[in-house]
Structure formats: structure tokens, C-alpha cells
Design an enzyme around this catalytic site. Structure first.
Site, PDB file in Angstrom:
ATOM      1  CB  VAL A  75      -0.937  -0.001   1.233  1.00 15.23           C
ATOM      2  CG1 VAL A  75      -1.912  -1.175   1.158  1.00 15.23           C
ATOM      3  CG2 VAL A  75      -0.149  -0.059   2.550  1.00 15.23           C
ATOM      4  CG  HIS A 106      -3.908  -5.872  -0.013  1.00 13.20           C
ATOM      5  ND1 HIS A 106      -2.951  -6.652   0.590  1.00 13.20           N
ATOM      6  CD2 HIS A 106      -4.821  -6.736  -0.509  1.00 13.20           C
ATOM      7  CE1 HIS A 106      -3.287  -7.935   0.462  1.00 13.20           C
ATOM      8  NE2 HIS A 106      -4.405  -8.010  -0.201  1.00 13.20           N
ATOM      9  CB  SER A 126       4.624 -13.952   4.579  1.00 10.63           C
ATOM     10  OG  SER A 126       3.348 -13.350   4.619  1.00 10.63           O
TER      11      SER A 126
END
Ligand code: NAD
Ligand code: ZN
Length: 251
Positions: A105, A121, A193
Site C-alpha cells: 500500500v 490492497h 509471506s
């Protein structure tokens, strides 16, 4: 880290490429990640999954803003790194056959000059209405703390235009990424991740449709097994080598 010439050639020959990036690509710019090294970020005793959640927006918007203003403060002095710039150059070679899907972001990809970006996002420098109307507002990166504001249309308070835990992605975004990924010959995941779905599922789409799948991450991830190649190291060091880019040109 030495990268095999044969592998570099394979990357250079790819005709349609989808790249998925996560917080790790901005780590070398000084933007903290949420995970990695087995730790998870905490703000005032709250795990990020709690402070960055849809529930907190309803229950304590001021605190959510405090956390986002803190993140914007950290970001204020951060610049794109070699990895962001290398992706920008790759896009300029492949043009519309290159899609950058980011979970970040921080806006550093567009700051580096990338154009074909899907910000899954949202963006930390934008605001939107808590009533969910379609109006969006921009903030200056230096405007910290943000000035509390209400929506011109609904009189409702504004919130960060970021997808929080427990919220849906903007309509059509993920579908577009899946559509594009379906006929890619190369899929590259960098610094994520792979815990946050649906973004993480994009690698599975690529794999099912026969793309060569590569991961760049200093650590193993839950999806490491599905990649054809996992390059263990920092994005800013590996990516320029992989693309045969001299980083001296960046300055
Ligand atoms: P994450 O924090 O869960 O994981 C970061 C990953 O990056 C880890 O696997 C870590 O091993 C790897 N990493 C660390 N340094 C690296 C480097 N130099 N090169 C390559 N990889 C490196 O991040 P995520 O998977 O993106 O998911 C977290 C969510 O948090 C996302 O939805 C995102 O919106 C948000 N987030 C965004 C930012 C940002 O915008 N910069 C920062 C933190 C979190
Ligand atoms: Zn509104």
C-alpha cells in the site's frame, strides 16, 4: 548469490509475465514488513490483524488513523529501491504483457515509474468514505497527522483506502489478475509471506496453467514447494541480476 546463465536466459525469453509483490520488496527501502523472521508486527499491544481490521474501523476509527499516520510517517523518507526500479525496466520491455500485482500500500512501485500496477490492497496515501460510496480522496505524504475529514457526499468520516483484515478486495481486481495470470509463461513472487489470501492463490493459478513459477524471498514460505525455483536472498540484490540490469544506471 550466483544465478545460472541458463536461468537468466529463461527469464529474458518470457513473453507474458505476472509479478506478485509483498511487503518484502519494500524492506530494503526501510518499510517494515509485518512478518518474516518468525515475528508478527504489533502496535500498542495489538497484532496488526486486529488494529488493521474492519472491526476496528467501526469501533475505534481514531486508533486506526493513529496507526496509519504512524505508518505514513515511517514511509515519508522511504524511496524505491533497486527491485522496484528493475521491475519498472522489465515492464518497459514487455509493455502490456507485463502485470505487476502488489499487496503493498506504500505506492513505491508507481514512484519507481511502474505503470501497469494492480494495487490489490489499496494505497496508504488515499482516503475513502466509511459509508462505502465511491468517492476517493488523496492526502499529501507530508500531511501527518492527516486532517480529519468527512465525505463531501455522505457527511461520513473518511478512512484509509486500504483493504483491512476481514474485508473484500476491490471488485474485479483479483479476477483481472487471475485472468492475466492464466496465460502467462512466467510468474514471479517477490517478498510475500504467502499467508494472505486470495493474493497468495495467484501462484497456484499460475502453476496450474503451466507457467514457470519463481519465488524471491530470504525465507521459506508455505507455498515454496509449488515454485519451480526459489531464490533465497534480498529482492534488491537478486532481481537486477536476474534481469541482467546494471544497478549503476539507477543513480
Ligand atoms: P509480510 O510482511 O507478511 O511478509 C514479508 C515477506 O517478505 C516475508 O516472507 C519476508 O521473508 C520477506 N522479505 C523480507 N525482506 C525481504 C527482501 N529484502 N527481499 C525479499 N523478500 C523479503 O508481507 P505480505 O506477504 O505482503 O503480507 C502482509 C500484508 O501487509 C499485505 O496485505 C500488505 O498489504 C500489508 N503490508 C504492506 C506493506 C507495504 O506496503 N510496504 C508493509 C507491511 C505490510
Ligand atoms: Zn461518501
Amino acid at each position: 548469490m550466483q544465478i545460472l546463465a541458463e536461468f537468466i536466459k529463461k527469464i529474458a525469453e518470457a513473453k507474458k509475465v505476472c509479478v506478485l509483490t509483498g511487503a518484502g520488496i519494500s524492506a530494503e527501502s526501510g518499510v517494515p514488513t509485518f512478518r518474516g523472521s518468525g515475528e508478527s508486527a504489533v502496535w500498542k499491544g495489538m497484532p496488526v490483524e486486529e488494529i488493521s481490521s474492519a472491526r476496528m474501523v467501526t469501533e475505534n476509527l481514531d486508533e486506526v488513523w493513529e496507526w496509519f499516520d504512524y505508518r505514513r510517517e515511517v514511509l515519508k523518507d522511504c524511496q524505491p529501491n533497486h527491485a522496484h526500479r528493475a521491475l519498472m525496466l522489465w515492464e518497459s520491455r514487455l509493455r502490456e504483457n507485463f502485470l505487476l500485482v502488489t499487496q503493498n500500500v506504500d505506492g513505491l512501485h508507481s514512484q519507481a515509474g511502474s505503470r501497469n500496477i494492480l494495487e490489490l490492497h489499496g494505497n496508504i496515501q488515499r482516503l475513502k468514505c466509511t459509508k462505502g460510496c465511491r468517492l476517493k480522496y488523496e492526502m499529501l505524504p507530508t500531511e501527518i497527522p492527516h486532517s480529519p475529514d468527512i465525505c463531501d457526499l455522505c457527511d461520513a468520516p473518511l478512512r484509509p483506502d486500504v483493504v483491512l483484515f476481514g474485508e473484500m478486495l476491490p471488485e474485479g481486481y483479483f479476477e483481472y489478475a487471475v485472468e492475466f495470470t492464466r496465460d502467462c509463461d512466467l510468474f514471479l513472487s517477490i517478498g510475500t509471506s504467502a499467508f494472505v489470501y486470495p493474493a497468495a492463490g495467484l501462484a497456484e493459478v499460475a502453476k496450474r496453467n503451466g507457467a514457470f513459477c519463481v519465488e524471491i524471498n530470504p525465507e521459506e514460505t508455505p507455498l515454496s514447494d509449488i515454485y519451480d525455483e526459489s531464490l533465497r536472498g534480498k529482492a534488491g540484490e537478486i532481481l537486477p541480476k536476474l534481469l541482467g540490469i546494471e544497478t549503476g544506471h539507477f543513480h
